[in-house]
Design a protein around this motif. Sequence first.
Motif, short mmCIF file in Angstrom:
data_model
loop_
_atom_site.label_atom_id
_atom_site.label_comp_id
_atom_site.label_asym_id
_atom_site.label_seq_id
_atom_site.Cartn_x
_atom_site.Cartn_y
_atom_site.Cartn_z
N CYS A 20 12.04 19.05 -7.43
CA CYS A 20 12.05 17.79 -8.19
C CYS A 20 11.76 18.13 -9.65
O CYS A 20 11.65 19.29 -10.02
CB CYS A 20 10.98 16.87 -7.60
N SER A 21 11.64 17.10 -10.49
CA SER A 21 11.18 17.29 -11.87
C SER A 21 10.31 16.10 -12.25
O SER A 21 10.44 15.01 -11.67
CB SER A 21 12.37 17.45 -12.83
N LYS A 22 9.45 16.30 -13.24
CA LYS A 22 8.41 15.31 -13.52
C LYS A 22 8.93 14.13 -14.33
O LYS A 22 9.78 14.32 -15.20
CB LYS A 22 7.25 16.00 -14.24
N VAL A 23 8.40 12.97 -14.02
CA VAL A 23 8.86 11.76 -14.72
C VAL A 23 7.74 10.95 -15.37
O VAL A 23 8.01 10.13 -16.24
CB VAL A 23 9.65 10.81 -13.78
N GLY A 26 1.73 10.50 -13.20
CA GLY A 26 1.37 10.75 -11.80
C GLY A 26 1.87 12.09 -11.31
O GLY A 26 1.38 12.62 -10.30
N CYS A 27 2.83 12.67 -12.01
CA CYS A 27 3.41 13.96 -11.61
C CYS A 27 2.61 15.15 -12.14
O CYS A 27 2.93 16.29 -11.78
CB CYS A 27 4.84 14.08 -12.14
N CYS A 30 1.44 17.56 -9.50
CA CYS A 30 2.27 17.38 -8.30
C CYS A 30 1.96 18.45 -7.24
O CYS A 30 2.15 19.64 -7.48
CB CYS A 30 3.74 17.44 -8.70
N PHE A 51 10.37 25.19 -7.28
CA PHE A 51 10.52 23.73 -7.24
C PHE A 51 11.87 23.29 -7.81
O PHE A 51 12.08 22.11 -8.08
CB PHE A 51 9.36 23.11 -8.04
N SER A 78 10.00 16.30 -2.52
CA SER A 78 11.06 16.02 -3.49
C SER A 78 11.07 14.52 -3.77
O SER A 78 10.12 13.80 -3.45
CB SER A 78 12.40 16.48 -2.91
N ASP A 79 12.15 14.05 -4.37
CA ASP A 79 12.35 12.62 -4.58
C ASP A 79 13.82 12.35 -4.28
O ASP A 79 14.71 12.81 -5.01
CB ASP A 79 12.01 12.25 -6.03
N LYS A 110 9.72 7.72 -7.22
CA LYS A 110 9.32 7.25 -8.54
C LYS A 110 10.55 6.77 -9.32
O LYS A 110 10.42 6.23 -10.39
CB LYS A 110 8.61 8.36 -9.32
N ARG A 111 11.74 7.05 -8.77
CA ARG A 111 12.99 6.63 -9.43
C ARG A 111 13.35 5.23 -8.92
O ARG A 111 14.33 5.06 -8.17
CB ARG A 111 14.09 7.62 -9.15
S1 SF4 Z 1 7.83 15.13 -6.20
FE1 SF4 Z 1 6.97 13.20 -6.98
S2 SF4 Z 1 5.09 13.80 -8.06
FE2 SF4 Z 1 6.33 15.67 -7.78
S3 SF4 Z 1 7.53 15.85 -9.67
FE3 SF4 Z 1 8.78 14.72 -8.19
S4 SF4 Z 1 8.39 12.55 -8.62
FE4 SF4 Z 1 6.77 13.74 -9.58
#
Ligand code: SF4
Length: 281
Positions: A20-23, A26-27, A30, A51, A78-79, A110-111
């Motif tokens: 994933c990547s941070k948005v 809260g990330c 992670c 990651f 992941s997301d 989170k998206r």
């Molecule tokens: S998995 Fe969740 S907390 Fe981790 S980077 Fe992705 S959106 Fe952010």
Amino acid sequence: MSEKSKIEWTDATWNPVRGCSKVSPGCKHCYAETFAERFRGVAGHPFERGFDLRLVPSKLHDPFKWTSSKIVFVNSMSDLFHERVPDEYIMSVARIMAAANWHTYQVLTKRSERLASMLSGILRPFAAMHHIWWGVSVEDRKYGLPRVCHLRASPAAVKFLSIEPLLEDLGKVDLRGMGWVIVGGESGPGARSIEPEWVENLLMRCRELGVPFFFKQWGGVQKRRFGRMLHNRTYDEMPSLLRAEIPDSATRRRTASLLELPFAVMEDFGSRPLVKLAMVG
Ligand code: SF4
């Protein structure tokens, strides 16, 4: 996939996407990134690419393989609604959740704009299914509260919030339409602190609307020290489960084989954008 999860509010995890990547804030710490990056470069390990985002079509059929019905956290590492995951792939995940309907699925993102848009569009038939719960993560007012609005505006039958890590008081957060609220503090190195009043506020708002409340943890650098007791008890409430009987293995295999998914098994996308995919059929 992990058939058993240590996460308090689920039974198992299923990761047809990794990385994933941070948005948003809260990330920052992670847990998925920390875990995945430990294995970067370890040949043959599921996270040998750390990651970096990867589709994992070879994991798509896992829910048909499990021998008991489970509550499944979808993409704990992941997301699913990450901008580089194609619509068609998300559709494939949804079709598997719809077909393997003896499990209950928890899809958390989170998206939230993409989630809401797809639930009103091509995912609409899946939005109404009570064994698929659609949720958003909330950590603060600036980034988290708009996600609640996006989710509320969607046609999801079961909507939930994971308010973890709770980073500030969410004030008069509007929980109308929500079917479940999970609350927790951040844990691990550098954990940001949580205040009991922030948790009390959320409990009170859940009680006002009759929303099931699950208190996951206080968190902290050593989360075991602080545990998950609130008012000398735990709060483990959940939406009611529709547990369907699990079919025998031959039936599960047949059901899986009848699903024609538009994906060849392509696991290695390196760092290229995930826009061109091999389609079959
Ligand atoms: S998995 Fe969740 S907390 Fe981790 S980077 Fe992705 S959106 Fe952010």
